[in-house]
Motif scaffolding. Structure first.
Motif, mmCIF file in Angstrom:
data_model
loop_
_atom_site.group_PDB
_atom_site.id
_atom_site.type_symbol
_atom_site.label_atom_id
_atom_site.label_comp_id
_atom_site.label_asym_id
_atom_site.label_seq_id
_atom_site.Cartn_x
_atom_site.Cartn_y
_atom_site.Cartn_z
ATOM 1 N N ASN A 1 0.812 -1.234 -0.004
ATOM 2 C CA ASN A 1 0.129 0.024 0.017
ATOM 3 C C ASN A 1 0.865 1.412 0.148
ATOM 4 O OD1 ASN A 1 -2.473 -1.186 0.211
ATOM 5 N ND2 ASN A 1 -2.511 -1.474 2.142
ATOM 6 N N GLU A 2 2.028 1.242 0.700
ATOM 7 C CA GLU A 2 2.766 2.582 0.840
ATOM 8 C C GLU A 2 3.552 2.665 -0.467
ATOM 9 O OE1 GLU A 2 5.355 1.592 4.223
ATOM 10 O OE2 GLU A 2 3.807 1.533 5.649
ATOM 11 N N LYS A 3 3.895 1.676 -1.306
ATOM 12 C CA LYS A 3 4.741 2.004 -2.549
ATOM 13 C C LYS A 3 3.524 2.136 -3.310
ATOM 14 C CE LYS A 3 8.571 0.812 -1.039
ATOM 15 N NZ LYS A 3 9.595 2.043 -0.944
ATOM 16 N N GLY A 4 2.183 2.243 -3.253
ATOM 17 C CA GLY A 4 1.140 2.409 -4.327
ATOM 18 C C GLY A 4 0.806 1.418 -5.170
ATOM 19 N N PHE A 5 0.024 0.552 -4.889
ATOM 20 C CA PHE A 5 -0.626 -0.899 -5.590
ATOM 21 C C PHE A 5 -0.742 -0.678 -6.790
ATOM 22 C CE2 PHE A 5 -2.722 -4.610 -6.872
ATOM 23 C CZ PHE A 5 -1.856 -5.488 -6.435
ATOM 24 N N ASP A 6 -1.511 0.520 -7.236
ATOM 25 C CA ASP A 6 -1.770 0.818 -8.663
ATOM 26 C C ASP A 6 -0.637 0.862 -9.584
ATOM 27 O OD1 ASP A 6 -4.496 0.610 -8.064
ATOM 28 O OD2 ASP A 6 -4.852 2.445 -7.785
ATOM 29 N N ALA A 7 0.416 1.643 -8.812
ATOM 30 C CA ALA A 7 1.678 1.883 -9.632
ATOM 31 C C ALA A 7 2.386 0.596 -9.824
ATOM 32 C CB ALA A 7 2.444 2.982 -8.916
ATOM 33 N N LEU A 8 2.473 -0.270 -8.808
ATOM 34 C CA LEU A 8 3.285 -1.468 -9.065
ATOM 35 C C LEU A 8 2.259 -2.265 -10.090
ATOM 36 C CD1 LEU A 8 3.479 -2.357 -5.001
ATOM 37 C CD2 LEU A 8 5.125 -0.924 -6.635
ATOM 38 N N GLU A 9 1.134 -2.260 -10.032
ATOM 39 C CA GLU A 9 0.203 -3.030 -10.944
ATOM 40 C C GLU A 9 0.727 -2.574 -12.363
ATOM 41 O OE1 GLU A 9 -4.205 -4.077 -12.686
ATOM 42 O OE2 GLU A 9 -3.971 -3.413 -10.467
ATOM 43 N N LYS A 10 0.581 -1.349 -12.609
ATOM 44 C CA LYS A 10 1.020 -0.688 -14.019
ATOM 45 C C LYS A 10 2.578 -1.174 -14.216
ATOM 46 C CE LYS A 10 1.985 3.720 -16.343
ATOM 47 N NZ LYS A 10 2.065 5.059 -16.216
ATOM 48 N N LEU B 1 3.759 -3.427 -17.589
ATOM 49 C CA LEU B 1 4.640 -3.275 -18.591
ATOM 50 C C LEU B 1 5.977 -4.348 -18.684
ATOM 51 C CD1 LEU B 1 5.198 0.633 -17.828
ATOM 52 C CD2 LEU B 1 4.036 -0.341 -19.713
ATOM 53 N N LEU B 2 6.289 -4.730 -17.446
ATOM 54 C CA LEU B 2 7.399 -5.765 -17.578
ATOM 55 C C LEU B 2 6.772 -7.020 -18.201
ATOM 56 C CD1 LEU B 2 8.382 -5.628 -14.097
ATOM 57 C CD2 LEU B 2 9.905 -5.102 -15.979
ATOM 58 N N ALA B 3 5.623 -7.339 -17.971
ATOM 59 C CA ALA B 3 4.955 -8.604 -18.908
ATOM 60 C C ALA B 3 5.023 -8.400 -20.291
ATOM 61 C CB ALA B 3 3.492 -8.902 -18.254
ATOM 62 N N ARG B 4 4.846 -7.233 -20.726
ATOM 63 C CA ARG B 4 4.784 -6.916 -21.953
ATOM 64 C C ARG B 4 5.940 -7.086 -22.807
ATOM 65 N NH1 ARG B 4 1.981 -1.272 -22.556
ATOM 66 N NH2 ARG B 4 2.892 -1.420 -24.840
ATOM 67 N N ASP C 1 -0.289 -11.282 -27.407
ATOM 68 C CA ASP C 1 -0.386 -9.781 -26.848
ATOM 69 C C ASP C 1 0.279 -9.889 -25.366
ATOM 70 O OD1 ASP C 1 -0.983 -7.400 -26.015
ATOM 71 O OD2 ASP C 1 -3.096 -7.825 -26.211
ATOM 72 N N GLY C 2 1.261 -9.355 -25.121
ATOM 73 C CA GLY C 2 1.970 -9.176 -23.758
ATOM 74 C C GLY C 2 0.971 -8.732 -22.694
ATOM 75 N N ALA C 3 0.047 -7.895 -23.330
ATOM 76 C CA ALA C 3 -0.734 -7.115 -22.230
ATOM 77 C C ALA C 3 -1.809 -7.941 -21.592
ATOM 78 C CB ALA C 3 -1.816 -6.164 -23.259
ATOM 79 N N ARG C 4 -1.906 -9.229 -22.347
ATOM 80 C CA ARG C 4 -2.850 -10.190 -21.746
ATOM 81 C C ARG C 4 -2.066 -11.190 -20.529
ATOM 82 N NH1 ARG C 4 -5.870 -13.592 -25.344
ATOM 83 N NH2 ARG C 4 -6.855 -14.371 -23.557
ATOM 84 N N SER D 1 8.354 -15.557 -14.706
ATOM 85 C CA SER D 1 7.309 -14.576 -14.195
ATOM 86 C C SER D 1 7.958 -13.434 -13.505
ATOM 87 C CB SER D 1 6.248 -15.441 -12.997
ATOM 88 O OG SER D 1 7.057 -15.902 -12.346
ATOM 89 N N VAL D 2 7.290 -12.200 -13.643
ATOM 90 C CA VAL D 2 7.751 -10.927 -13.301
ATOM 91 C C VAL D 2 6.897 -10.511 -11.968
ATOM 92 C CG1 VAL D 2 8.789 -10.222 -15.275
ATOM 93 C CG2 VAL D 2 6.442 -9.669 -14.707
ATOM 94 N N ALA D 3 7.720 -9.618 -11.226
ATOM 95 C CA ALA D 3 7.129 -8.910 -10.094
ATOM 96 C C ALA D 3 7.399 -7.346 -10.266
ATOM 97 C CB ALA D 3 7.634 -9.419 -8.616
#
Length: 423
Positions: free
Chosen positions: A304-313, A317-320, A339-342, A395-397
């Motif tokens: 939460n402190e790192k900003g989960f939405d930013a981590l998800e974004k 990008l890394l998966a793509r 499609d890497g976005a999937r 797999s990325v994080a």
């Protein structure tokens, strides 16, 4: 393909310094977070802090240490509940809807052997998908065998999608339980859980979701998913190993009998009978991993402190980038959407003519860690037509960066040359 601005966002990781194992091994490329995530220092510190400052058995004492330990676990429940949107109308987290288990596998077994054995009868249907991890497949096999129910599979189309037509065809009036993974641990694809849940409820069935691969990577809200029960693990989201979660609607959890019996899950006991404690204690027999639960709360604080939405974004990008780089190699076939976005976190792939175990072993010589095997999803691997029954998986994080993926690509080039020279 990512544009220059997107590439710049993932060029380096600002998070690796938070993770002792990564910080102390700067040459390590860890691309197996779908199996388990790394732990930040704040989580390791929290686990030690519990034992150093409040080490007592929760619920079992009226002295200060026990009261503090009990409060620490209750606070962790509330953090987990808030993280997955399990809140009341006023926005207060419903910690009493959070059952702590050992892992997602135990959570799913709990559901299968309590809800399943309670409601299923011969001729009923339990509906799962062909994408399921063994943890969300074998328990249902066993319960169907014990009750005489039928195990029905939702199958993918050529685009790795479970379509509404397939859902309508397979989830019918005989369906009593539908249990589906939100994200495949092999393909990385996200299933349309709200659509599947709507059909399940229309047919009068319960909707169970395996969130082991989704909760760490996506903003999951149980109200929006429309499910009745959700299972996931702490260790895939920077928390300790040995802690799992089962969230459930109160009326569903209340109706389910206990899975394990013993201390702390009872309200009263006589020589001939017992009365169960209320949820969640009803499902938490014996001494729980209190330090792990407390540290899991610290992991959620960190995300939460790192900003989960930013981590998800960042992970998207890394998966793509990972998918694009693998697909560009002439000797590699990506297994799953082009499609890497999937891809949510995971990308499975095949290196032509080279066994995945050999690929992973040679990469390990260069300190690059990937997964090789059937990924505890053998029916899916068979469905995909993988002849050797095994694939590679990277797999990325959020703590990964572009350089990690570039190191993987360079390592794969080395693997190819070991077996094929410069051809």
């Amino acid at each position: 393909m990512l544009n220059n601005e997107e590439l710049a966002e993932i060029e380096q990781s600002p998070y690796k310094a938070d993770f002792p194992l990564l910080a102390q091994n700067p040459d390590l490329v860890f691309l197996d977070s779908a199996a388990t995530a790394q732990r930040p220092g704040v989580v390791l510190d929290a686990q030690r802090r519990f034992y150093e400052t409040m080490n007592a058995n929760p619920l079992r004492g009226l002295y200060r240490l026990s009261v503090e330990a009990t409060a620490a676990i209750d606070d962790a429940r509330k953090k987990v509940a808030s993280f997955i949107g399990a809140v009341d109308e006023a926005g207060n987290p419903c910690g009493n809807q959070i059952v702590f288990t050992r892992n997602a596998s135990e959570s799913l077994n709990l559901v299968a052997w309590t809800l399943g054995r309670t409601i299923l009868k011969p001729g009923d249907d339990v509906v799962i998908s062909i994408m399921e991890h063994h943890s969300n497949l074998i328990p249902w096999q066993q319960v169907c065998r014990a009750t005489g129910a039928n195990l029905v599979y939702l199958r993918m189309n050529d685009d790795y999608t479970i379509t509404p037509e397939e859902v309508a065809a397979k989830i019918g009036p005989k369906a009593k339980i539908v249990s589906v993974t939100q994200v495949s641990n092999v393909l990385g694809v996200e299933n349309d859980i709200p659509m599947i849940a709507a059909r399940a409820h229309e047919m009068g069935a319960y909707m169970v979701v395996d969130g082991a691969q989704s909760v760490p990577h996506l903003r999951v809200d149980v109200r929006k998913l429309g499910c009745d029960l959700l299972a996931f693990s702490a260790h895939k989201m920077c928390g300790p190993m040995g802690i799992g979660v089962l969230w459930g609607k109160p009326e569903v959890l209340d109706a389910m009998p206990p899975f394990l019996t013993g201390g702390e899950m009872i309200d009263s006991v006589t020589e001939t009978d017992a009365v169960w404690a209320p949820v969640p204690q009803k499902f938490e027999a014996g001494t729980q991993d209190a330090a792990g639960s407390y540290a899991f709360g610290a992991a959620i604080d960190y995300l939460n402190e790192k900003g989960f939405d930013a981590l998800e974004k960042r992970e998207r990008l890394l998966a793509r980038y990972l998918t694009d780089q693998l697909a560009a190699l002439p000797y590699v076939t990506v297994i799953g959407p082009a499609d890497g976005a999937r891809h949510v976190g995971s990308v499975a792939f095949d290196v032509h003519g080279i066994h995945p175990h050999d690929v992973a072993s040679i990469l390990d010589m260069d300190n690059v860690c990937i997964r090789a095997g059937h990924h505890c999803a053998q029916p899916l691997i068979n469905e995909l037509g993988v002849e050797i029954g095994s694939t590679c998986r990277a797999s990325v994080a959020f703590y990964n960066d572009k350089q990690d993926i570039d190191r993987l690509v360079a390592g794969l080039d080395k693997v190819w040359k070991v077996f094929n020279g410069n051809n």
